[in-house]
Enzyme design. Structure first.
Site, PDB file in Angstrom:
ATOM      1  N   LYS A  71      -1.678  32.040 -82.875  1.00 56.55           N
ATOM      2  CA  LYS A  71      -2.825  32.838 -83.244  1.00 56.55           C
ATOM      3  C   LYS A  71      -2.313  34.133 -84.208  1.00 56.55           C
ATOM      4  O   LYS A  71      -3.067  34.180 -85.363  1.00 56.55           O
ATOM      5  CB  LYS A  71      -2.858  33.683 -82.279  1.00 56.55           C
ATOM      6  CG  LYS A  71      -4.024  32.422 -81.397  1.00 56.55           C
ATOM      7  CD  LYS A  71      -5.285  31.579 -82.057  1.00 56.55           C
ATOM      8  CE  LYS A  71      -5.824  31.219 -81.053  1.00 56.55           C
ATOM      9  NZ  LYS A  71      -6.916  30.137 -81.375  1.00 56.55           N
TER      10      LYS A  71
ATOM     11  N   TYR B 251       1.163  30.178 -77.228  1.00 55.85           N
ATOM     12  CA  TYR B 251      -0.583  30.315 -77.369  1.00 55.85           C
ATOM     13  C   TYR B 251      -0.837  31.961 -78.758  1.00 55.85           C
ATOM     14  O   TYR B 251      -1.055  31.109 -79.648  1.00 55.85           O
ATOM     15  CB  TYR B 251      -1.089  30.765 -76.494  1.00 55.85           C
ATOM     16  CG  TYR B 251      -2.225  30.785 -76.979  1.00 55.85           C
ATOM     17  CD1 TYR B 251      -3.506  29.243 -76.881  1.00 55.85           C
ATOM     18  CD2 TYR B 251      -2.998  32.187 -77.179  1.00 55.85           C
ATOM     19  CE1 TYR B 251      -4.711  29.539 -77.170  1.00 55.85           C
ATOM     20  CE2 TYR B 251      -4.475  32.383 -76.754  1.00 55.85           C
ATOM     21  CZ  TYR B 251      -5.202  30.980 -76.944  1.00 55.85           C
ATOM     22  OH  TYR B 251      -6.711  30.877 -77.403  1.00 55.85           O
TER      23      TYR B 251
END
Length: 232
Positions: free
Chosen positions: A132, A128
């Protein structure tokens, strides 16, 4: 004295938690004469300044307007649980953000702001945070006049769907929050939207065209917007 020219805003993700809050701020502010919201479905918002564009995000490259746009706001984001697999998560949190940035660039957007995540880093061991971080680096390469990256910690707000992992996280933050550094404490979605709006419309970039706002700064900016206090 001549009044400042009104601006046009472009937003994607306006039906999400942060996006809903931000859309309201944009529509209510006299600095914007038009707000264009790109989404996969119509919102339930009715406003004379709002122009909604419904499209598949796979076809964002076909979105075009016959005028330039001043500010672009990207509030896209999903979770691994909702996406179900890494490829779908990557598509939402990287590919669609890239497509939207290209739309913004084609329309001479000067300021691009995006909601990222705390601890975003392209070489993170966590997928994750890694995606990003990759997304942030991609946007830095586009060279907008000004790029504002917001890195909120755990978002606190009312979701339509149940996310047990996030609910557990919110519960633990509520109990142990006093032990956590400010940057890791939960943050309300309206604070993120307020800081995003305030950073674009009130603060000026003094040293770099890229500004990264961690959770503690996001909270300060949201407070400043509410008290009309200008922070350096």
């Amino acid at each position: 004295m001549r009044e400042p020219r009104q601006k046009k805003a472009l937003i994607i993700g306006a039906t999400g938690l942060v996006g809903k809050q931000l859309l309201s701020l944009l529509l209510e502010d006299d600095r914007y004469e038009k707000v264009i919201a790109i989404g996969r479905r119509m919102s339930d918002v009715k406003h004379p300044k709002l122009h909604e564009v419904v499209t598949s995000f796979d076809r964002l490259d076909t979105v075009s307007f016959d005028y330039s746009i001043d500010d672009a706001f990207c509030c896209l984001g999903t979770t691994m649980k909702k996406a179900k697999h890494k490829e779908a998560f990557y598509k939402v949190d990287f590919t669609y953000v890239q497509y939207f940035a290209e739309v913004a660039q084609r329309h001479q957007v000067r300021t691009f702001s995006v909601v990222s995540a705390s601890m975003a880093k392209k070489n993170s061991v966590f997928y994750y945070n890694r995606v990003k971080g990759m997304m942030e680096d991609m946007l830095k390469g586009i060279k907008f006049d000004r790029l504002v990256i917001l890195r909120p910690s755990l978002l606190l707000g009312d979701r339509e769907e149940v996310r047990l992992g996030e609910d557990l996280g919110k519960f633990l933050v509520g109990i142990l929050g006093f032990m956590l550094p400010d940057r890791f404490k939960g943050i309300r979605v309206e604070q993120v939207a307020q800081a995003m709006f305030f950073a674009v419309n009130t603060l000026s970039s003094k040293t770099s065209h890229v500004e990264v706002l961690e959770s503690e700064k996001i909270k300060l900016l949201a407070s400043a917007m509410n008290t009309e206090e200008v922070l350096d």
